[in-house]
Design a protein around this motif. Structure first.
Motif, mmCIF file in Angstrom:
data_model
loop_
_atom_site.group_PDB
_atom_site.id
_atom_site.type_symbol
_atom_site.label_atom_id
_atom_site.label_comp_id
_atom_site.label_asym_id
_atom_site.label_seq_id
_atom_site.Cartn_x
_atom_site.Cartn_y
_atom_site.Cartn_z
ATOM 1 N N LYS A 26 44.591 34.378 35.982
ATOM 2 C CA LYS A 26 43.811 34.399 35.567
ATOM 3 C C LYS A 26 43.016 35.734 34.647
ATOM 4 N N GLY A 27 43.451 36.799 35.378
ATOM 5 C CA GLY A 27 43.586 37.968 34.961
ATOM 6 C C GLY A 27 42.294 38.469 35.964
ATOM 7 N N GLY A 41 42.820 44.665 43.765
ATOM 8 C CA GLY A 41 43.999 44.918 42.961
ATOM 9 C C GLY A 41 43.693 43.817 41.351
ATOM 10 N N CYS A 42 45.227 44.085 40.572
ATOM 11 C CA CYS A 42 44.774 42.525 39.928
ATOM 12 C C CYS A 42 46.241 42.508 39.676
ATOM 13 N N ASP A 43 47.113 41.514 39.012
ATOM 14 C CA ASP A 43 47.939 41.348 38.652
ATOM 15 C C ASP A 43 48.902 42.758 37.825
ATOM 16 N N ILE A 44 49.860 42.466 37.719
ATOM 17 C CA ILE A 44 50.387 44.622 37.001
ATOM 18 C C ILE A 44 50.270 44.252 35.870
ATOM 19 N N SER A 45 51.217 42.472 35.407
ATOM 20 C CA SER A 45 50.945 41.622 33.769
ATOM 21 C C SER A 45 50.223 41.729 33.296
ATOM 22 N N ASN A 46 48.283 41.432 33.792
ATOM 23 C CA ASN A 46 47.686 41.505 33.082
ATOM 24 C C ASN A 46 46.712 42.685 32.151
ATOM 25 N N THR A 47 47.170 42.670 31.341
ATOM 26 C CA THR A 47 46.459 44.217 30.802
ATOM 27 C C THR A 47 45.171 44.169 30.333
#
Length: 207
Positions: A26-27, A41-47
């Motif tokens: 969910k970002g 950290g966060c998801d690499i695909s979430n701008t």
């Protein structure tokens, strides 16, 4: 308010892992244990999530030196240009382990990292970190959580981390006390390996 989720490294509870992965999808921002210091950290695909981490660190996203945390070496070709056999042997010897390797990036890098010639890759020797990446299905973009206290440098106690980061992140994983020595950073993007930072990982793996 951040949630504190207790996960045991020897036997991570799949339900708890799934909870954290849902937040990443969910970002959300997550502080999680590695084989060195706790990471943010966060998801690499979430701008939006990437921009949040850059803001917290006080850097511009396209200038940020974040590492990509992978579950194993199989994701590497997604982001890394072809590497030679001797480089691959070093990676194979060292990972999973307390190292960050700087490698030449390829054209598939997420758009914010497109200008970068190199990326830092981590495969931590920690079940919680690797399971998060596996379940998420792509790398976590990560940075260590520094402490402003010069003496401490890294906070190792998850309860204290929660206190300090409560309003900035969505989840703090309590995976037990963290280490206070960061990973060893080795640049493998040139002809000869260059040790950029000596940390927990032994540099003998280069010999």
């Amino acid at each position: 308010m951040a949630q504190l989720i207790k996960i045991y490294e020897e036997n991570p509870n799949p339900r708890e892992i799934e909870k954290v992965v849902a937040v990443l999808r969910k970002g959300g921002l997550v502080i999680y244990p590695t084989d060195t210091v706790y990471g943010l950290g966060c998801d690499i695909s979430n701008t939006k999530a990437l921009e949040k981490i850059a803001r917290i660190k006080g850097v511009k996203l396209d200038k940020a030196n974040f590492s990509f945390v992978c579950a194993d070496l199989s994701n590497l070709s997604d982001y890394i240009r072809q590497i030679d056999t001797s480089t691959f042997k070093i990676l194979k010897r060292a990972l999973p382990g307390p190292y960050t390797f700087v490698l030449p990036g390829n054209n598939n890098l997420p758009k914010h990292f497109k200008k970068k010639k190199t990326v830092g890759i981590r495969v931590p020797d920690n079940n919680i970190a690797r399971l998060l990446v596996e379940q998420l299905g792509n790398p976590i973009v990560s940075t260590s959580i520094y402490d402003e206290d010069e003496l401490l440098e890294y906070t190792t106690d998850p309860e204290l981390i929660l206190e300090k980061w409560d309003n900035l992140v969505d989840v703090v994983i309590d995976g037990g006390y963290g280490d206070n020595v960061a990973s060893t950073v080795i640049d493998l993007s040139e002809d000869e390996p260059i040790v950029i930072r000596e940390g927990k990982g032994d540099t003998d793996i280069l010999n």
